[in-house]
Design an enzyme around this catalytic site. Structure first.
Site, mmCIF file in Angstrom:
data_model
loop_
_atom_site.group_PDB
_atom_site.id
_atom_site.type_symbol
_atom_site.label_atom_id
_atom_site.label_comp_id
_atom_site.label_asym_id
_atom_site.label_seq_id
_atom_site.Cartn_x
_atom_site.Cartn_y
_atom_site.Cartn_z
ATOM 1 N N CYS A 277 0.812 -1.221 0.000
ATOM 2 C CA CYS A 277 0.000 0.000 0.000
ATOM 3 C C CYS A 277 0.848 1.275 0.000
ATOM 4 C CB CYS A 277 -0.950 -0.006 1.196
ATOM 5 S SG CYS A 277 -0.188 -0.490 2.763
ATOM 6 N N HIS B 143 -2.626 6.276 4.740
ATOM 7 C CA HIS B 143 -1.201 6.336 5.045
ATOM 8 C C HIS B 143 -0.614 7.657 4.554
ATOM 9 C CE1 HIS B 143 -1.557 2.289 6.188
ATOM 10 N NE2 HIS B 143 -0.985 1.663 5.165
#
Length: 334
Positions: free
Chosen positions: A130, A236
């Site tokens: 990711c 994130h």
């Protein structure tokens, strides 16, 4: 328009559930949808487009039926066992685990960066980590224009990257309860520890970012990373320090970044505008800001990059790969 038979492996997990949402949002052309999971989840009823679908138990015979694409998000060991079985039956697997990312001959794809590689598969395509996905989206054009020498990553990764277990640890920790998933409390804390530690001192997450960046950019550049879990639910954030071989103009760099499909520049410090995790939740784009020169080196720049780790960092990127294959489908040969 041709419709495709799709299987989702790991359909009841956080990523699996988001697959259903994104496939519906993007109006992916589906003929039959098969949902597969472990024996613990078999028999559950999941709704998709007002249709109730029974979750099947994943086994060696799951892919005997006619399936075009299988989207895997059930962990590395499950992928290692069942992805080759699916591929042997003519199914094209797009795998979210780390099982095949660094395997030679398996393409590692971010559609904004290396879409052409998606067609060089032997039945299995890997979806990157990711944090790697959101990082390489701005890196591609910068490497093309200024030739990257070195990258320093520092990540601030949301607990949803650990699935439902990570979210539960944060929510319970805020109530004063001890952690069950992480080795230390995450509430009010930062853990410089994502995945297991390797012999070289890196965590596996850090090594993924290093190795995957090189593979996706198809370049042996110097990369280092420190990956940190933070008490944020979704999205994130990555601080990126990049050193170029060529000189650059900082305003041109902003223009270069703004030209990239799927990349949104949010960079107006006078108005306190910069990417934030809270704003990227539920969105498919990658956001970049705090674009500034690193004056400690000759040709260095700093970027702050944020993206929803479940959407672009996993599900949306996978679905985009599937869309690439469908768009290039000639005569039913994905």
């Amino acid at each position: 328009m041709k419709k495709y038979n799709i299987a989702i492996v790991g359909a009841t997990g956080l990523v699996g559930q988001t697959f259903l949402k994104v496939l519906e949002e993007r109006e992916f052309t589906i003929k039959n949808l098969y949902l597969m999971a472990s024996s613990r989840s078999a028999g559950k009823i999941v709704s998709y487009r007002r249709q109730d679908i029974v979750v099947e138990e994943l086994n060696e015979n799951s892919f005997d039926k006619e399936i075009d694409l299988a989207l895997f998000s059930a962990g590395g060991e499950t992928s290692k066992k069942y992805s080759p079985i699916a591929a042997s039956k003519g199914v094209v697997v797009i795998d979210n685990s780390s099982a095949f990312r660094m395997v030679e001959g398996v393409p590692l794809i971010v559609p904004e960066v290396n879409p052409e590689e998606a067609f060089n598969h032997n039945g299995i395509i890997a979806n990157p980590n990711c944090s790697t996905i959101q990082s390489v989206v701005p890196l591609k054009i910068l490497d093309e224009k200024y030739r990257i020498k070195r990258i320093v990553y520092s990540t601030y990764q949301a607990v949803s990257g650990s699935g439902f277990a990570g979210i539960k640890d944060l929510e319970n920790g805020l109530k004063g309860m001890p952690p069950e998933n992480y080795p230390h409390p995450i509430a009010g804390n930062c853990l410089p520890h994502i995945d297991v530690f390797l012999d070289n001192g890196n965590t596996k997450e850090e090594q993924k970012m290093i190795d995957e960046t090189k593979k996706i950019l198809n370049k042996d550049i110097r990369v280092t990373a420190t990956c940190v879990r933070v008490p944020v639910l979704h999205s994130h954030s990555v601080s990126m320090n990049i050193e170029f071989e060529k000189e650059f103009d900082i305003e041109q760099v902003r223009k270069d970044l703004a030209s990239v499909r799927g990349l949104v520049v949010e960079d107006n410090i006078k108005e306190n505008i910069y990417p934030m995790a809270i704003n990227s939740k539920g969105k498919d784009e990658v956001f970049v800001g705090r674009v500034r020169r690193d004056e400690s080196v000759e040709n260095g720049v700093n970027l702050w990059v944020v993206a929803d780790n479940i959407r672009k960092g996993a599900v949306t990127n996978t679905v985009q790969i599937a869309e690439l294959l469908v768009a290039g489908d000639k005569g039913g040969n994905l």
